[in-house]
Design a protein around this motif. Structure first.
Motif, mmCIF file in Angstrom:
data_model
loop_
_atom_site.group_PDB
_atom_site.id
_atom_site.type_symbol
_atom_site.label_atom_id
_atom_site.label_comp_id
_atom_site.label_asym_id
_atom_site.label_seq_id
_atom_site.Cartn_x
_atom_site.Cartn_y
_atom_site.Cartn_z
ATOM 1 N N LYS A 106 154.218 20.253 47.126
ATOM 2 C CA LYS A 106 152.810 20.650 47.318
ATOM 3 C C LYS A 106 152.106 19.654 48.253
ATOM 4 O O LYS A 106 151.398 20.041 49.174
ATOM 5 C CB LYS A 106 152.139 20.652 45.932
ATOM 6 C CG LYS A 106 150.716 21.125 45.917
ATOM 7 C CD LYS A 106 150.217 21.234 44.484
ATOM 8 C CE LYS A 106 148.710 21.186 44.441
ATOM 9 N NZ LYS A 106 148.151 20.314 43.466
ATOM 10 N N TYR A 107 152.358 18.366 48.007
ATOM 11 C CA TYR A 107 151.709 17.331 48.817
ATOM 12 C C TYR A 107 152.130 17.448 50.287
ATOM 13 O O TYR A 107 151.292 17.391 51.194
ATOM 14 C CB TYR A 107 152.084 15.952 48.255
ATOM 15 C CG TYR A 107 151.612 14.792 49.084
ATOM 16 C CD1 TYR A 107 150.257 14.546 49.247
ATOM 17 C CD2 TYR A 107 152.520 13.934 49.700
ATOM 18 C CE1 TYR A 107 149.822 13.471 50.014
ATOM 19 C CE2 TYR A 107 152.088 12.860 50.457
ATOM 20 C CZ TYR A 107 150.734 12.635 50.612
ATOM 21 O OH TYR A 107 150.301 11.574 51.369
ATOM 22 N N GLU A 110 150.485 20.452 51.916
ATOM 23 C CA GLU A 110 149.062 20.176 52.215
ATOM 24 C C GLU A 110 148.938 19.313 53.462
ATOM 25 O O GLU A 110 148.153 19.587 54.350
ATOM 26 C CB GLU A 110 148.442 19.352 51.073
ATOM 27 C CG GLU A 110 147.942 20.144 49.896
ATOM 28 C CD GLU A 110 147.735 19.181 48.711
ATOM 29 O OE1 GLU A 110 147.702 19.707 47.613
ATOM 30 O OE2 GLU A 110 147.639 17.937 48.894
ATOM 31 N N GLU A 199 143.085 9.751 49.702
ATOM 32 C CA GLU A 199 141.801 10.448 49.748
ATOM 33 C C GLU A 199 140.831 9.588 50.529
ATOM 34 O O GLU A 199 141.020 8.377 50.664
ATOM 35 C CB GLU A 199 141.262 10.726 48.337
ATOM 36 C CG GLU A 199 140.969 9.499 47.493
ATOM 37 C CD GLU A 199 139.664 8.779 47.842
ATOM 38 O OE1 GLU A 199 138.720 9.423 48.290
ATOM 39 O OE2 GLU A 199 139.621 7.546 47.684
ATOM 40 N N ARG A 235 137.831 14.514 43.375
ATOM 41 C CA ARG A 235 138.234 15.916 43.588
ATOM 42 C C ARG A 235 139.526 15.972 44.413
ATOM 43 O O ARG A 235 140.445 16.723 44.105
ATOM 44 C CB ARG A 235 137.108 16.666 44.315
ATOM 45 C CG ARG A 235 137.286 18.183 44.367
ATOM 46 C CD ARG A 235 136.248 18.802 45.280
ATOM 47 N NE ARG A 235 134.883 18.589 44.822
ATOM 48 C CZ ARG A 235 134.277 19.287 43.865
ATOM 49 N NH1 ARG A 235 134.916 20.279 43.295
ATOM 50 N NH2 ARG A 235 133.042 19.025 43.504
ATOM 51 N N SER A 236 139.583 15.146 45.467
ATOM 52 C CA SER A 236 140.789 15.139 46.319
ATOM 53 C C SER A 236 142.003 14.655 45.538
ATOM 54 O O SER A 236 143.101 15.194 45.682
ATOM 55 C CB SER A 236 140.613 14.223 47.526
ATOM 56 O OG SER A 236 139.481 14.565 48.243
ATOM 57 N N ARG A 238 142.439 14.814 42.340
ATOM 58 C CA ARG A 238 142.775 15.867 41.373
ATOM 59 C C ARG A 238 143.668 16.933 42.036
ATOM 60 O O ARG A 238 144.596 17.453 41.429
ATOM 61 C CB ARG A 238 141.477 16.471 40.850
ATOM 62 C CG ARG A 238 141.591 17.519 39.791
ATOM 63 C CD ARG A 238 142.388 17.121 38.582
ATOM 64 N NE ARG A 238 141.640 17.004 37.367
ATOM 65 C CZ ARG A 238 142.176 16.687 36.180
ATOM 66 N NH1 ARG A 238 143.451 16.433 36.070
ATOM 67 N NH2 ARG A 238 141.466 16.589 35.119
ATOM 68 N N ALA A 239 143.370 17.218 43.319
ATOM 69 C CA ALA A 239 144.143 18.246 44.032
ATOM 70 C C ALA A 239 145.494 17.710 44.502
ATOM 71 O O ALA A 239 146.345 18.483 44.932
ATOM 72 C CB ALA A 239 143.337 18.754 45.223
ATOM 73 N N SER A 240 145.671 16.395 44.452
ATOM 74 C CA SER A 240 146.931 15.819 44.929
ATOM 75 C C SER A 240 147.938 15.781 43.783
ATOM 76 O O SER A 240 147.630 16.167 42.658
ATOM 77 C CB SER A 240 146.695 14.394 45.456
ATOM 78 O OG SER A 240 146.668 13.478 44.380
ATOM 79 N N ILE A 291 136.533 18.557 37.053
ATOM 80 C CA ILE A 291 137.469 17.555 37.597
ATOM 81 C C ILE A 291 137.851 16.545 36.514
ATOM 82 O O ILE A 291 138.968 16.058 36.449
ATOM 83 C CB ILE A 291 136.808 16.771 38.768
ATOM 84 C CG1 ILE A 291 136.422 17.702 39.903
ATOM 85 C CG2 ILE A 291 137.719 15.652 39.278
ATOM 86 C CD1 ILE A 291 135.566 17.031 40.984
#
Ligand SMILES: Nc1ncnc2c1ncn2[C@@H]1O[C@H](COP(=O)(O)OP(=O)(O)OP(=O)(O)O)[C@@H](O)[C@H]1O
Ligand SMILES: Nc1nc2c(ncn2[C@@H]2O[C@H](COP(=O)(O)O)[C@@H](O)[C@H]2O)c(=O)[nH]1
Length: 396
Positions: A106-107, A110, A199, A235-236, A238-240, A291
């Protein structure tokens, strides 16, 4: 059912004039062949990566993220789950012999989108379940730094602070490399463009960011990483793929927040007003964005600190659940590697274990966690009796 060894030696032509150095291995993922070994594009000291795209017949040199493994006397490569290649490095130190090259996680997907180039990411493998990093957010002046300092003082061997980069000027007592890495905007922007940051965000008019290296440095010291970052940064993260605990610190009232900011005396009036204005939106997002795993109110400092320790499983002052990181894996130079389901078997020719019959090591990769950016955790290691089928001794 056993599988054939999943590594093969490269017989592809060298692309882009990379100097062969030690063995090269390759692994196929879809239309791409990842060739690992030889010298890195930037330096001969690290293992290089190049990609042969079978659909175009062209070689590509990818952007390589994360700390790279040092050039070695050879290595084995095993493809796991079509998204990462496990690399077992010969002749390296016990803490440095297992690496993962992420090729389609995923990383990586992205970062490929963000950077607009082919991307791969290195992540060092660590044994056992190191504890999750802790992300602490909250408006300026709420007491994040104060609480983090209390934790680091009480548990110095347990926590390590992720030292952020910022373009803001240092305050009187702040030291470069300790409180922040104070950076020029142009340098920081270039590093962000090159994918060196986990981030980053524009906060109160300055650029702030967590470099991958900052997080890896803490992981390498065997400590639990603490990040003090704003809500955008949280937030970033969390998405990582950094599997962390997210804690938001709230002030009892806006009036109290203002008093703390003014009493700290580190900001100009203009800065104080800007920080207070931003605080309202941050608190709103902190409470409602989903978050954060936990919200703590910092009214009475001691009470808030006790609540924070409880969240982190630190009841009382003794770090009851802090286990030292398990040792690395002592591999002899000569070994062979094969894969059976989720077990990587390493047949050691000269391994000095207590019992002479135990000359196999099994790496269980069924519970891997984390990954780039940062370390790949959850690697379990067993000594195996070569005459038995079972996993019979977990190495401490
Ligand atoms: N519970 C509390 N009661 C009273 N004062 C507090 C409390 N917690 C922290 N403070 C004080 O408030 C001020 C701001 O705290 P601190 O610098 O830790 O905030 P911060 O959230 O890290 O801010 P920033 O995001 O700007 O770095 C400091 O002077 C600190 O001593
Ligand atoms: N997104 C990020 N935010 C960060 C980082 N390091 C600090 N911060 C946040 O910035 C503000 C202001 O900090 P100050 O030291 O100037 O008072 C505060 O909310 C911090 O949490 C970072 O790396 N990324």
């Amino acid at each position: 059912m056993g599988e054939a060894p999943a590594f093969c030696f490269d017989n592809l032509q060298n692309g882009f004039g990379l100097k062969p150095k030690g063995l090269e291995t390759s692994a196929d993922v879809g239309d791409k062949t990842f060739v690992i070994g030889g010298a890195d594009n930037d330096s001969t000291s690290y293992i290089g990566v190049k990609i042969y795209d079978k659909s175009t017949g062209k070689w590509v040199i990818p952007t390589v993220l994360g700390t790279k493994p040092k050039a070695s006397k050879g290595h084995s490569a095993i493809l796991l789950n079509e998204d990462r290649i496990m690399i077992i490095i010969r002749g390296s130190t016990p803490d440095d012999c297992i690496w993962f090259l992420e090729v389609d996680t995923k990383y990586v997907k992205e970062q490929r989108k963000i950077l607009g180039t082919e991307v791969v990411a290195w992540s060092r493998g660590v044994r056992g379940d190191a504890e999750k990093p802790v992300v602490i957010s909250g408006p300026s002046g709420v007491g994040k730094g104060t609480l983090i300092n209390m934790l680091m003082k009480e548990f110095p061997s347990m926590f390590g602070f992720s030292v952020s980069h910022t373009t803001r000027a240092p305050r009187g007592n702040e030291k470069n490399g300790v409180h922040y890495h104070f950076a020029d905007r142009s340098v920081m922007e270039k590093d962000i463009k090159d994918g060196k940051f986990l981030e980053f965000a524009s906060v109160h008019g300055n650029l702030y960011g967590t470099s991958i290296e900052a997080v890896e440095a803490v992981a390498d010291s065997g400590k639990r990483c603490i990040l003090d970052i704003d809500v955008q940064g949280a937030r970033s993260v969390r998405a990582s793929s950094l599997d962390a605990i997210f804690i938001f610190i709230c002030p009892p009232t806006m009036r109290e927040l203002e008093e703390r900011l003014r009493a700290r005396g580190t900001e100009t009036e203009e800065q104080i007003l800007k920080r207070l204005q931003n605080a309202e939106a941050e608190i709103e997002q902190g409470k409602s964005s989903g978050i954060f795993d936990h919200i703590l109110y910092n009214d009475n400092l001691e009470e808030c600190y006790e609540n924070l320790k409880e969240l982190l499983g630190l009841n009382g002052s003794a770090p009851t659940n802090h286990k030292p990181s398990p040792k690395g894996i002592d591999l002899p130079l000569n070994h062979s590697v094969s894969k059976i389901d989720n077990k990587i078997l390493i047949n050691c020719e000269t391994l000095e274990l207590e019992k002479a019959s135990k000359n196999l090591i099994a790496l269980d990769v069924s519970s891997l966690k984390g990954g780039a950016p940062g370390r790949t955790r959850g690697l379990n290691v067993y000594a195996l009796d070569s005459f038995s089928d079972g996993l019979n001794e977990k190495l401490s």
